[in-house]
Scaffold this motif. Structure first.
Motif, short mmCIF file in Angstrom:
data_model
loop_
_atom_site.label_atom_id
_atom_site.label_comp_id
_atom_site.label_asym_id
_atom_site.label_seq_id
_atom_site.Cartn_x
_atom_site.Cartn_y
_atom_site.Cartn_z
N PHE A 83 -47.89 81.14 141.96
CA PHE A 83 -47.35 80.06 141.11
C PHE A 83 -48.07 78.75 141.43
O PHE A 83 -47.65 78.01 142.32
N ASN B 257 -39.25 85.77 132.65
CA ASN B 257 -38.49 85.69 133.90
C ASN B 257 -37.05 85.38 133.52
O ASN B 257 -36.77 85.07 132.34
N ARG C 30 -46.01 75.19 140.79
CA ARG C 30 -44.94 74.90 141.75
C ARG C 30 -45.52 74.50 143.10
O ARG C 30 -44.90 73.73 143.83
N ARG D 169 -49.54 74.69 134.14
CA ARG D 169 -48.93 73.51 133.51
C ARG D 169 -49.83 72.82 132.50
O ARG D 169 -49.36 72.02 131.71
N THR E 39 -45.40 87.46 129.87
CA THR E 39 -44.54 87.45 131.07
C THR E 39 -43.23 86.77 130.72
O THR E 39 -43.20 85.78 129.98
N LYS F 255 -41.26 93.30 137.12
CA LYS F 255 -41.53 92.16 138.01
C LYS F 255 -40.56 92.24 139.18
O LYS F 255 -39.34 92.31 138.98
N ALA G 80 -49.94 82.05 137.59
CA ALA G 80 -48.66 81.72 136.95
C ALA G 80 -48.27 80.28 137.25
O ALA G 80 -48.91 79.61 138.06
N SER G 81 -47.20 79.85 136.56
CA SER G 81 -46.74 78.46 136.69
C SER G 81 -47.88 77.50 136.29
O SER G 81 -48.15 76.51 136.95
N ASP H 13 -46.38 83.00 128.65
CA ASP H 13 -45.22 82.95 129.55
C ASP H 13 -44.02 82.45 128.74
O ASP H 13 -43.73 81.26 128.72
N THR I 208 -51.18 83.39 132.92
CA THR I 208 -50.03 83.43 132.03
C THR I 208 -49.63 82.00 131.74
O THR I 208 -49.35 81.21 132.64
C1 E4P Z 1 -44.65 83.70 135.78
O1 E4P Z 1 -44.61 84.88 135.53
C2 E4P Z 1 -43.50 82.78 135.71
O2 E4P Z 1 -42.68 83.20 134.66
C3 E4P Z 1 -43.87 81.37 135.37
O3 E4P Z 1 -45.29 81.19 135.24
C4 E4P Z 1 -43.18 80.32 136.16
O4 E4P Z 1 -43.61 79.06 135.71
P1 E4P Z 1 -42.80 77.71 136.00
O5 E4P Z 1 -43.12 77.27 137.39
O6 E4P Z 1 -43.34 76.74 134.98
O7 E4P Z 1 -41.34 78.02 135.82
#
Ligand code: E4P
Length: 218
Positions: free
Chosen positions: A129, A28, A132, A166, A26, A83, A163-164, A6, A183
């Motif tokens: 996510f 964004n 988040r 940590r 990925t 996306k 995603a997201s 990511d 990711t």
């Molecule tokens: C996924 O495609 C997003 O780009 C990403 O995982 C968002 O992660 P974040 O919450 O750390 O910004």
């Protein structure tokens, strides 16, 4: 389980690609901003650096403009995955693009029913996510388990792209649940290699080998 990174930082992508562990990338809008580079230029480089899908996000919020943006982005390389946000317009766009044979990643998913809708319009990837959700005291991994169950109930082929992410425990739990892809930020991916007992064990083996006086290469 597949690993995507990511990031929009080309050096990180090249470094991870050289390990043979990378299955895709990925990006964004926030990651593109962090790279400090023009969107199209950076995406072209990323698509050359990896064979796997590279997610590029539209920024329009209405269906018609999203579609125009998506079709332009799709010309960058055959491995671009568009996306789209998890909105009505995003899903309408997803349906059209999938009918045209373009890969689509539905992003900003925060509920299992959203994931169900994305699968019904044929999304290639759904991006829940988890970090988040954890940030607002909800259980990100419980969402992944729900989506896995629902997709398996109906045989949906949409891939669950966690995603997201940590920390390594997110990756471990995603693998236990059977998510298709995680990711992961490069820093978290690097941590997956590490264990203090590996370092300790290697140090002891090398010390003993040296003391034995043996050699492998003459
Ligand atoms: C996924 O495609 C997003 O780009 C990403 O995982 C968002 O992660 P974040 O919450 O750390 O910004």
């Amino acid at each position: 389980m597949k690993f995507f990174v990511d990031t929009a930082m080309i050096d990180e992508i090249r470094e991870l690609e050289s390990t043979g562990l990378l299955d895709g990338v990925t990006t964004n809008p926030s990651l593109i901003k962090q790279s400090g580079r023009p969107f199209e230029e950076v995406l072209k480089e990323i698509c050359k650096a990896t064979k796997g899908p590279v997610s590029a996000e539209v920024v329009a919020v209405d269906h018609q403009t999203m579609l125009l943006e998506a079709r332009q982005l799709a010309t960058i390389a055959p491995n671009i995955a568009i996306k789209v946000p998890m909105t009505v317009d995003g899903l309408k766009t997803c349906k059209v693009l999938r009918d045209e044979g373009v890969m689509v990643n539905v992003t900003l998913c925060f509920s299992a029913t959203q994931a169900l809708l994305a699968a019904k319009v044929g999304a290639s990837f759904i991006s829940p996510f988890v970090g988040r959700l954890d940030d607002v005291s909800q259980d990100g991994m419980a969402l992944i388990a729900d989506i896995r169950l629902i997709y398996d109930n109906y045989g949906f082929e949409t891939e669950i792209l966690v995603a997201s992410v940590r920390h390594p425990a997110h990756v471990l739990e995603a693998a236990r649940i059977g998510a298709d892809i995680a990711t992961v930020p490069a820093a978290v991916l690097r941590k997956l290699f590490l264990h203090p007992l590996t370092d300790k064990g290697l140090k002891a083996f090398l010390r003993d080998w040296k003391a034995s006086g043996n050699r492998i290469l003459s």
